[in-house]
Scaffold this active site. Structure first.
Site, PDB file in Angstrom:
ATOM      1  N   TYR A 153      32.600 -20.186 125.529  1.00 19.96           N
ATOM      2  CA  TYR A 153      32.746 -19.200 124.449  1.00 19.96           C
ATOM      3  C   TYR A 153      31.395 -18.927 123.777  1.00 19.96           C
ATOM      4  O   TYR A 153      31.026 -17.773 123.537  1.00 19.96           O
ATOM      5  CB  TYR A 153      33.746 -19.770 123.450  1.00 19.96           C
ATOM      6  CG  TYR A 153      34.144 -18.876 122.306  1.00 19.96           C
ATOM      7  CD1 TYR A 153      35.174 -17.934 122.446  1.00 19.96           C
ATOM      8  CD2 TYR A 153      33.546 -18.993 121.054  1.00 19.96           C
ATOM      9  CE1 TYR A 153      35.573 -17.145 121.379  1.00 19.96           C
ATOM     10  CE2 TYR A 153      33.937 -18.207 119.989  1.00 19.96           C
ATOM     11  CZ  TYR A 153      34.959 -17.288 120.157  1.00 19.96           C
ATOM     12  OH  TYR A 153      35.351 -16.501 119.095  1.00 19.96           O
ATOM     13  N   THR A 186      37.941 -17.817 110.967  1.00 17.92           N
ATOM     14  CA  THR A 186      38.735 -16.802 110.260  1.00 17.92           C
ATOM     15  C   THR A 186      40.212 -17.146 110.392  1.00 17.92           C
ATOM     16  O   THR A 186      40.632 -17.656 111.446  1.00 17.92           O
ATOM     17  CB  THR A 186      38.418 -15.407 110.877  1.00 17.92           C
ATOM     18  OG1 THR A 186      37.000 -15.223 110.864  1.00 17.92           O
ATOM     19  CG2 THR A 186      39.078 -14.287 110.104  1.00 17.92           C
TER      20      THR A 186
HETATM   21  N1  CAA Z   1      30.521 -33.437 117.656  1.00 18.57           N
HETATM   22  C1  CAA Z   1      30.383 -34.606 118.305  1.00 18.57           C
HETATM   23  N2  CAA Z   1      31.421 -35.290 118.828  1.00 18.57           N
HETATM   24  C2  CAA Z   1      32.642 -34.763 118.700  1.00 18.57           C
HETATM   25  C3  CAA Z   1      32.850 -33.524 118.041  1.00 18.57           C
HETATM   26  C4  CAA Z   1      31.723 -32.872 117.491  1.00 18.57           C
HETATM   27  N3  CAA Z   1      31.846 -31.705 116.849  1.00 18.57           N
HETATM   28  N4  CAA Z   1      34.167 -33.253 118.080  1.00 18.57           N
HETATM   29  C5  CAA Z   1      34.757 -34.267 118.737  1.00 18.57           C
HETATM   30  N5  CAA Z   1      33.836 -35.187 119.108  1.00 18.57           N
HETATM   31  C6  CAA Z   1      34.079 -36.447 119.837  1.00 18.57           C
HETATM   32  C7  CAA Z   1      35.394 -37.036 119.381  1.00 18.57           C
HETATM   33  O1  CAA Z   1      35.206 -37.832 118.236  1.00 18.57           O
HETATM   34  C8  CAA Z   1      35.809 -37.832 120.596  1.00 18.57           C
HETATM   35  O2  CAA Z   1      35.079 -39.032 120.601  1.00 18.57           O
HETATM   36  P1  CAA Z   1      35.778 -40.400 121.127  1.00 18.57           P
HETATM   37  O3  CAA Z   1      36.133 -40.113 122.556  1.00 18.57           O
HETATM   38  O4  CAA Z   1      34.698 -41.386 120.949  1.00 18.57           O
HETATM   39  O5  CAA Z   1      36.971 -40.580 120.238  1.00 18.57           O
HETATM   40  C9  CAA Z   1      35.307 -37.006 121.784  1.00 18.57           C
HETATM   41  O6  CAA Z   1      34.249 -36.174 121.236  1.00 18.57           O
HETATM   42  C10 CAA Z   1      36.366 -36.109 122.385  1.00 18.57           C
HETATM   43  O7  CAA Z   1      36.852 -35.224 121.371  1.00 18.57           O
HETATM   44  P2  CAA Z   1      38.335 -34.725 121.331  1.00 18.57           P
HETATM   45  O8  CAA Z   1      39.262 -35.884 121.144  1.00 18.57           O
HETATM   46  O9  CAA Z   1      38.462 -33.635 120.324  1.00 18.57           O
HETATM   47  O10 CAA Z   1      38.505 -34.173 122.817  1.00 18.57           O
HETATM   48  P3  CAA Z   1      39.691 -33.341 123.387  1.00 18.57           P
HETATM   49  O11 CAA Z   1      39.421 -33.221 124.835  1.00 18.57           O
HETATM   50  O12 CAA Z   1      40.997 -33.844 122.911  1.00 18.57           O
HETATM   51  O13 CAA Z   1      39.514 -31.894 122.680  1.00 18.57           O
HETATM   52  C11 CAA Z   1      38.446 -29.858 122.103  1.00 18.57           C
HETATM   53  C12 CAA Z   1      38.375 -31.127 122.936  1.00 18.57           C
HETATM   54  C13 CAA Z   1      39.713 -29.051 122.460  1.00 18.57           C
HETATM   55  C14 CAA Z   1      37.239 -29.030 122.475  1.00 18.57           C
HETATM   56  C15 CAA Z   1      38.465 -30.220 120.606  1.00 18.57           C
HETATM   57  O14 CAA Z   1      37.395 -31.088 120.328  1.00 18.57           O
HETATM   58  C16 CAA Z   1      38.332 -29.011 119.717  1.00 18.57           C
HETATM   59  O15 CAA Z   1      39.289 -28.271 119.488  1.00 18.57           O
HETATM   60  N6  CAA Z   1      37.130 -28.753 119.173  1.00 18.57           N
HETATM   61  C17 CAA Z   1      36.834 -27.643 118.317  1.00 18.57           C
HETATM   62  C18 CAA Z   1      36.486 -26.424 119.131  1.00 18.57           C
HETATM   63  C19 CAA Z   1      36.335 -25.222 118.230  1.00 18.57           C
HETATM   64  O16 CAA Z   1      35.661 -25.238 117.217  1.00 18.57           O
HETATM   65  N7  CAA Z   1      36.985 -24.105 118.605  1.00 18.57           N
HETATM   66  C20 CAA Z   1      36.955 -22.934 117.820  1.00 18.57           C
HETATM   67  C21 CAA Z   1      38.189 -22.135 118.137  1.00 18.57           C
HETATM   68  S1  CAA Z   1      38.331 -20.727 117.061  1.00 18.57           S
HETATM   69  C22 CAA Z   1      37.100 -19.705 117.563  1.00 18.57           C
HETATM   70  O17 CAA Z   1      36.463 -19.881 118.543  1.00 18.57           O
HETATM   71  C23 CAA Z   1      36.831 -18.535 116.666  1.00 18.57           C
HETATM   72  C24 CAA Z   1      35.425 -18.488 116.277  1.00 18.57           C
HETATM   73  O18 CAA Z   1      34.683 -17.646 116.753  1.00 18.57           O
HETATM   74  C25 CAA Z   1      34.930 -19.423 115.249  1.00 18.57           C
END
Ligand code: CAA
Length: 246
Positions: A153, A186
């Site tokens: 993305y 948003t």
């Molecule tokens: N920085 C560093 N480490 C992170 C982190 C971050 N921001 N977020 C998560 N981690 C770590 C976690 O703590 C976890 O560590 P451990 O394994 O040691 O526990 C590891 O990374 C894995 O993280 P998740 O458990 O979250 O992994 P997952 O596979 O279950 O999920 C994901 C992955 C779906 C990407 C999830 O992390 C997520 O939803 N992240 C946010 C993504 C995001 O911001 N999307 C925006 C959508 S809306 C949009 O896109 C509109 C826009 O324009 C803003």
């Protein structure tokens, strides 16, 4: 006579707010929806209380180069011109990169970035020939700063910015402006679909401590489309509550 705007992904969270705002500002809006989305789009149209003079529903698969060329050429033959194009259609397929498969990568690049070629290409020449037009591309704060879990993305959204600056240079002499609006998080279904604790942690990082309202993004689009925005081109307008400051 009303000005004509084309908004892709018009039924979505931000797209719907943009459509409503442009209708309020007295544009007629060609509101595109994906193939198979006609019923859903009609429900949205009725729910918003639009009429045909305000909004025209238009099926368009923004990932299909040939279909876009044909459908947009037909539209131009019928309507003569499109004054404002808002490339808004977009999807997420979030995943850490290690687990991301090729489909997650290509779906996002096709819908969010290749769509810019597909939709803009047939309209840009017509705008230049007519001697004016506005192109507004909806990117994201995550295209500016990157985001954990969004390599696909963020790549597409950053690509939109390079595209827009390049096209702005090409369109300037003909009076065609090309700009980007980069929304932060948003309050739309795309964002509220995130895991609750992830969204909460992100909201805590936003200096304003809240999500943007879709209308706040739409207002920036309307400004760039308006006469007041005539001298702005190649610019990115960030609307992110302070989450990322350049
Ligand atoms: N920085 C560093 N480490 C992170 C982190 C971050 N921001 N977020 C998560 N981690 C770590 C976690 O703590 C976890 O560590 P451990 O394994 O040691 O526990 C590891 O990374 C894995 O993280 P998740 O458990 O979250 O992994 P997952 O596979 O279950 O999920 C994901 C992955 C779906 C990407 C999830 O992390 C997520 O939803 N992240 C946010 C993504 C995001 O911001 N999307 C925006 C959508 S809306 C949009 O896109 C509109 C826009 O324009 C803003």
């Amino acid at each position: 006579m009303k000005k004509l705007a084309l908004v892709t992904g018009a039924k979505g969270g931000i797209g719907s707010a943009i459509t409503e705002k442009l209708v309020q500002d007295d544009y007629r809006v060609i509101a595109t929806h994906f193939t198979g989305g006609a019923e859903c789009a009609k429900e949205w149209f009725d729910e918003k209380g639009f009429n045909q003079d305000q909004v025209l529903l238009f099926e368009l698969d923004v990932t299909d180069t040939e279909q876009c060329a044909t459908r947009i050429a037909e539209l131009l033959r019928e309507e003569g011109t499109v004054d404002v194009l808002v490339n808004n259609a977009g999807i997420t397929r979030d995943s850490v990169f290690k687990k991301m498969d090729a489909a997650q990568w290509h779906d996002v690049i096709n819908t969010n970035l290749n769509s810019l070629f597909n939709v803009t290409q047939p309209l840009f020449a017509a705008m230049c020939e007519k001697g004016g037009g506005r192109i507004i591309n909806i990117s994201s704060v995550n295209g500016q700063k990157g985001q954990f879990g969004q390599a696909n993305y963020a790549a597409a959204k950053a690509g939109m910015m390079g595209f827009s600056k390049s096209l702005a240079a090409e369109g300037a002499r003909a009076g065609v402006t090309v700009n980007v609006v980069a929304p932060g998080y948003t309050a739309t279904p795309m964002v509220t679909a995130m895991r609750e604790e992830v969204l909460e942690s992100i909201t805590n990082q936003i200096p304003m401590k809240r999500l943007a309202k879709p209308e706040e993004i739409a207002a920036s689009v309307a400004y760039l489309a308006s006469d007041a925005g005539a001298y702005i081109t190649g610019e990115t307008l960030s609307v992110n509550g302070g989450l990322y400051m350049q």
